[in-house]
Design a protein around this motif. Structure first.
Motif, PDB file in Angstrom:
ATOM      1  N   PRO A 148       0.061  22.227  19.721  1.00 58.32           N
ATOM      2  CA  PRO A 148       0.484  23.568  19.301  1.00 58.32           C
ATOM      3  C   PRO A 148      -0.264  24.615  20.104  1.00 58.32           C
ATOM      4  O   PRO A 148      -1.493  24.573  20.206  1.00 58.32           O
ATOM      5  N   VAL A 149       0.466  25.541  20.696  1.00 53.36           N
ATOM      6  CA  VAL A 149      -0.173  26.577  21.516  1.00 53.36           C
ATOM      7  C   VAL A 149       0.432  27.942  21.190  1.00 53.36           C
ATOM      8  O   VAL A 149       1.570  28.046  20.724  1.00 53.36           O
ATOM      9  N   SER A 150      -0.345  28.970  21.458  1.00 50.18           N
ATOM     10  CA  SER A 150       0.154  30.339  21.353  1.00 50.18           C
ATOM     11  C   SER A 150      -0.126  31.114  22.637  1.00 50.18           C
ATOM     12  O   SER A 150       0.319  32.243  22.788  1.00 50.18           O
ATOM     13  N   GLY A 151      -0.885  30.488  23.540  1.00 50.30           N
ATOM     14  CA  GLY A 151      -1.408  31.186  24.702  1.00 50.30           C
ATOM     15  C   GLY A 151      -2.834  31.639  24.478  1.00 50.30           C
ATOM     16  O   GLY A 151      -3.461  32.226  25.362  1.00 50.30           O
ATOM     17  N   GLY A 152      -3.379  31.352  23.286  1.00 53.05           N
ATOM     18  CA  GLY A 152      -4.752  31.712  22.957  1.00 53.05           C
ATOM     19  C   GLY A 152      -5.757  30.711  23.489  1.00 53.05           C
ATOM     20  O   GLY A 152      -5.415  29.719  24.133  1.00 53.05           O
ATOM     21  N   LYS A 153      -7.010  30.950  23.173  1.00 54.83           N
ATOM     22  CA  LYS A 153      -8.107  30.202  23.790  1.00 54.83           C
ATOM     23  C   LYS A 153      -8.134  28.720  23.405  1.00 54.83           C
ATOM     24  O   LYS A 153      -8.374  27.858  24.264  1.00 54.83           O
ATOM     25  N   ASP A 154      -7.887  28.408  22.128  1.00 55.87           N
ATOM     26  CA  ASP A 154      -8.118  27.034  21.682  1.00 55.87           C
ATOM     27  C   ASP A 154      -7.021  26.073  22.118  1.00 55.87           C
ATOM     28  O   ASP A 154      -7.307  24.992  22.641  1.00 55.87           O
ATOM     29  N   GLY A 155      -5.760  26.458  21.933  1.00 51.84           N
ATOM     30  CA  GLY A 155      -4.674  25.614  22.414  1.00 51.84           C
ATOM     31  C   GLY A 155      -4.706  25.452  23.923  1.00 51.84           C
ATOM     32  O   GLY A 155      -4.411  24.370  24.452  1.00 51.84           O
ATOM     33  N   SER A 156      -5.080  26.518  24.623  1.00 50.60           N
ATOM     34  CA  SER A 156      -5.193  26.448  26.086  1.00 50.60           C
ATOM     35  C   SER A 156      -6.297  25.481  26.493  1.00 50.60           C
ATOM     36  O   SER A 156      -6.132  24.674  27.423  1.00 50.60           O
ATOM     37  N   TYR A 157      -7.425  25.559  25.795  1.00 48.99           N
ATOM     38  CA  TYR A 157      -8.543  24.666  26.099  1.00 48.99           C
ATOM     39  C   TYR A 157      -8.161  23.203  25.872  1.00 48.99           C
ATOM     40  O   TYR A 157      -8.407  22.339  26.728  1.00 48.99           O
ATOM     41  N   VAL A 158      -7.557  22.920  24.722  1.00 49.44           N
ATOM     42  CA  VAL A 158      -7.163  21.543  24.411  1.00 49.44           C
ATOM     43  C   VAL A 158      -6.157  21.042  25.446  1.00 49.44           C
ATOM     44  O   VAL A 158      -6.241  19.896  25.913  1.00 49.44           O
TER      45      VAL A 158
END
Length: 373
Positions: A73-83
């Motif tokens: 799951p991503v939104s373009g934010g830091k955590d989904g991008s990192y994963v």
């Protein structure tokens, strides 16, 4: 104010700013919350065994035919991008990123998603029926004081359903907020979690009630179907289980590799500018969180910075006092239009969820009766 046992009814963690009012939080005999205890434990933890668990989990689900291995799951934010970066570039997985479009999105959130896509990830952006999304968020706001409840459900159920449709049996979320920030510890030593856990903990047992009167056809992306064999085969995990989670490191890696941008000014209700930039409804969410429990967005951000050693507790107290009680004035008209309610109903809802033990009303604003100690 004390309880019958002589214990303070309201107190704060001796290390960070977590409050005794936080749902499911636990404190030890030294008055330290479980988030701070875990933060210290992580420094001496043998992560090699959990890394082996991660490798085994990834190998179990790695496609033999070149199809997608894992849904993120991503939104373009830091955590989904990192994963995404870690699973693709460090572990050689073939991820499918899934975005549930947020309501009332910020332009910077939209741009960050486009930057993420441009950095090299297969991404599906799902737009569940916006009338249903609007109704579920409306119910969440009016009935629970949770303005984004419908979106949160879709981030859980809709992402899992999409994984099933693509034949992918692993969904990797970012952090387990209960463990990292203070809450239930039942999943601390459990690498995967279930839909039952999501409904009971993340959705706080209000899932079935909120979806009442809506048909299965209307709620396709909001349903956890227990009788659906494809959904039953899916394993969900938090990447934070397998490594020492650090939101600020995630931000830096997402900025370098996935084009993450931050706001020019700080976010409403806090001193930071690089997290939760998806939707203006999050500003209402954190304001209601403050009125219900006594801690807001700045308290949460300060707790993270205190635990990672970037800030003293005294500095955190000062920032929480400056920012927490921030009424989201710039977006009120958007809220009224989105929920299709009058200002009177909006104000009545805010008043209904304000904790009268913690706050008093001064004119048209709620003010704290407490001081952080």
């Amino acid at each position: 104010m004390t309880t019958a046992t002589g214990q303070p009814a309201l107190f704060w963690c001796k290390t960070c700013l977590n409050m005794s009012t936080r749902p499911r939080i636990e404190f030890n005999d030294q008055g330290r919350c479980n988030a701070c205890q875990w933060s210290e434990e992580k420094k001496t933890f043998d992560w090699s065994s959990r890394m082996n668990e991660l490798k085994a989990l990834l190998e179990k689900h790695r496609s033999k035919t070149g199809e997608f291995d894992v849904v993120i799951p991503v939104s373009g934010g830091k955590d989904g991008s990192y994963v995404s970066h870690m699973l693709k570039h460090e572990f050689g997985m073939h991820p499918l990123a899934v975005t549930i479009t947020p309501p009332l999105s910020f332009s910077i959130g939209d741009q960050n998603l486009q930057n993420y896509i441009a950095s090299g990830y297969d991404t599906i952006q799902i737009n569940p029926n916006q009338k249903v999304m609007q109704e579920l968020n409306r119910r969440g706001f009016l009935e629970q004081g949770r303005p984004l409840y419908g979106w949160v459900i879709a981030i859980l159920a809709g992402v899992i359903r999409t994984a099933a449709n693509f034949g992918v049996n692993l969904v990797m979320y970012g952090e387990d907020g209960e463990i990292e920030y203070g809450g239930s510890t039942e999943s601390k030593n459990r690498p995967v979690f279930t839909a039952e856990f999501m409904k009971r903990v993340y959705l706080e047992g209000q899932y079935e009630k909120t979806l009442r009167y809506l048909s299965s056809q209307q709620t396709y992306f909001w349903r956890f179907d227990a009788d659906d064999q494809k959904l039953g085969n899916i394993e969900c995990a938090h990447f934070s289980y397998f490594e020492s989670w650090d939101p600020y490191r995630n931000y830096m890696i997402a900025k370098e590799h996935c084009g993450l941008q931050e706001k020019e000014e700080s976010n409403t209700g806090t001193y930071t500018n690089f997290a939760q930039n998806d939707t203006c409804l999050y500003d209402l969410h954190t304001y209601l969180m403050y009125l219900k429990f006594g801690f807001g967005r700045a308290t949460q951000d300060a707790g993270i910075d205190i635990r990672r050693g970037a800030m003293s507790r005294d500095q955190g107290v000062m920032l929480a006092q400056m920012y927490d009680n921030c009424y989201p004035e710039p977006f009120i008209e958007k809220y009224l239009d989105y929920y299709q309610i009058s200002r009177e109903i909006f104000d009545e809802t805010i008043d209904k969820f304000a904790n009268k033990d913690l706050f008093y009303k001064d004119g048209d604003r709620w003010m704290p009766k407490f001081e952080i100690v």
